[in-house]
Design a protein around this motif. Sequence first.
Motif, mmCIF file in Angstrom:
data_model
loop_
_atom_site.group_PDB
_atom_site.id
_atom_site.type_symbol
_atom_site.label_atom_id
_atom_site.label_comp_id
_atom_site.label_asym_id
_atom_site.label_seq_id
_atom_site.Cartn_x
_atom_site.Cartn_y
_atom_site.Cartn_z
ATOM 1 N N GLY A 225 0.695 -1.216 0.089
ATOM 2 C CA GLY A 225 -0.012 0.058 0.020
ATOM 3 C C GLY A 225 0.758 1.291 -0.050
ATOM 4 O O GLY A 225 1.928 1.291 -0.917
ATOM 5 N N GLU A 226 0.445 2.304 0.882
ATOM 6 C CA GLU A 226 1.385 3.449 0.841
ATOM 7 C C GLU A 226 1.570 3.864 2.136
ATOM 8 O O GLU A 226 0.828 3.857 3.088
ATOM 9 C CB GLU A 226 0.538 4.674 0.170
ATOM 10 C CG GLU A 226 1.192 5.888 -0.009
ATOM 11 C CD GLU A 226 0.649 7.134 -0.965
ATOM 12 O OE1 GLU A 226 -0.869 6.826 -0.897
ATOM 13 O OE2 GLU A 226 1.393 7.673 -1.506
ATOM 14 N N ALA A 227 2.759 4.468 2.353
ATOM 15 C CA ALA A 227 3.270 5.178 3.743
ATOM 16 C C ALA A 227 4.445 5.983 3.493
ATOM 17 O O ALA A 227 4.963 5.963 2.448
ATOM 18 C CB ALA A 227 3.821 3.826 4.772
ATOM 19 N N TYR A 228 4.404 6.850 4.739
ATOM 20 C CA TYR A 228 5.533 7.941 4.651
ATOM 21 C C TYR A 228 6.290 7.674 5.786
ATOM 22 O O TYR A 228 5.619 7.186 6.816
ATOM 23 C CB TYR A 228 4.704 9.491 4.614
ATOM 24 C CG TYR A 228 5.753 10.229 5.006
ATOM 25 C CD1 TYR A 228 6.505 10.899 4.107
ATOM 26 C CD2 TYR A 228 5.887 10.859 5.940
ATOM 27 C CE1 TYR A 228 7.370 12.050 3.980
ATOM 28 C CE2 TYR A 228 6.817 11.936 6.441
ATOM 29 C CZ TYR A 228 7.529 12.599 5.338
ATOM 30 O OH TYR A 228 8.463 13.340 5.706
ATOM 31 N N PHE A 229 7.639 7.681 5.577
ATOM 32 C CA PHE A 229 8.472 7.251 6.629
ATOM 33 C C PHE A 229 9.531 8.510 6.951
ATOM 34 O O PHE A 229 9.869 9.287 6.338
ATOM 35 C CB PHE A 229 9.588 6.207 6.257
ATOM 36 C CG PHE A 229 8.598 4.864 5.802
ATOM 37 C CD1 PHE A 229 8.112 4.701 4.710
ATOM 38 C CD2 PHE A 229 8.697 3.751 6.647
ATOM 39 C CE1 PHE A 229 7.504 3.498 4.345
ATOM 40 C CE2 PHE A 229 8.055 2.611 6.647
ATOM 41 C CZ PHE A 229 7.521 2.486 5.368
ATOM 42 N N GLU A 230 9.533 8.703 8.330
ATOM 43 C CA GLU A 230 10.634 9.361 8.862
ATOM 44 C C GLU A 230 11.549 8.508 9.610
ATOM 45 O O GLU A 230 11.125 8.302 10.940
ATOM 46 C CB GLU A 230 10.210 10.594 9.747
ATOM 47 C CG GLU A 230 9.244 11.724 8.773
ATOM 48 C CD GLU A 230 8.842 12.823 9.666
ATOM 49 O OE1 GLU A 230 8.335 13.910 8.991
ATOM 50 O OE2 GLU A 230 9.193 12.924 10.795
ATOM 51 N N VAL A 231 12.664 8.267 9.181
ATOM 52 C CA VAL A 231 13.521 7.091 9.951
ATOM 53 C C VAL A 231 14.241 7.418 10.861
ATOM 54 O O VAL A 231 15.259 8.470 10.582
ATOM 55 C CB VAL A 231 14.155 6.400 8.417
ATOM 56 C CG1 VAL A 231 14.702 5.247 9.178
ATOM 57 C CG2 VAL A 231 12.828 5.538 7.487
#
Length: 383
Positions: A225-231
């Motif tokens: 699906g879709e995700a936004y990451f701040e690692v």
Amino acid sequence: MKQDYDKIITLIAGYNSGEITEAGKKELEDWMALKEHNRLLFERLTSEDQLREELKIIYKFNATDAYSEFERKYIKPAKKLWLSISIAASVLIACTFGGYLYFFPQHPVSQHLPVLAKDIVPGKNAATLILANGQKIALDGVRTGELAREAGVLITKTSDGQLIYEVKDQGNVAGAKTNTLQTARGETYQVRLPDGTQVWINAASTLTYPASFATLKNRTVTLNGEAYFEVAKDASHPFIVKTAQQNLVVLGTHFNVNSYTDEGQTLTTLLEGSVKINEQTLLKPGEQAQLSASGNMRVGKANIAEAIGWKNGFFLFEKDDLPTVMRQISRWYDMDVKYEGKIPKAIFDGKVYRNLNLSKVLEVLKYADVRFRIEGKTIVIMP
């Protein structure tokens, strides 16, 4: 000419309030001269009758809290009637408050097509957490606070609706155990993983991850699906995102991955840092990789605002065709889409806030002369 939508709206607001500069007037005139529908949009946004209707919509969708904020910012003590508010304020609040849409049609506007959609509410902050033991927790139905403990890891839900993982016992970690956070259509959620990495998950998506990274060489998660990451930065433990088509290796960075199978491609958009895709392609900030279903990779300049618009609460369309627009609407409003006959050729540019009811969002179809009807949970696009 690439259009800066936010700037155009700001210029129109200045025009309405009488505070626009001569340079601003000239810029507006040039923009209206480009296309007839630019002029029509200008007339819509400078019509007091139209804006009265839009304000009613804003009140309806944002309820008490939104109105209080509106009143605090824009209604002066000596002028408590909303009619006394400048039209500019109404436009600005519409654009910054999250209750309004603006849309730039590619074709002349038909003023006579009715909107037939029912008022179906937008998606919400909800998801299902599946623990390592198989237990399922519907996150919108549980109170804040502790949800579970798994071998040294505390899992909690915060008051603002986030899922938080904290390693409490390094000697009893759960590296081999996996959890899954799953959103259905019409749901979105945010999770802070045990290493501090923040992840925003869009609708109809699944993220699988270890309950703890403490004993693992790599921090590996799987996305569908879709995700936004701040690692969270940790050079000795690379962060890896696996999708159906790619392995993405990162070392502390911000990026968005769109891997919906019905999109026919995987889009990786990098905001900060660097990522390597399938051990071959290195992305730089501001770039987007498009990996087709056949395995072809293309890297180009990213439209960051469009790529992460969903995270910031809106749909942003830029030269998008009808199926692309409808797939996003389908996921967020939990609606099926059916085409009768040939799919209409329409191109969409514009910005639509995701907190609007479906009937308002579907106005974008009216501007493109796309006919439709609603049958239960299905939007039927007519030829």
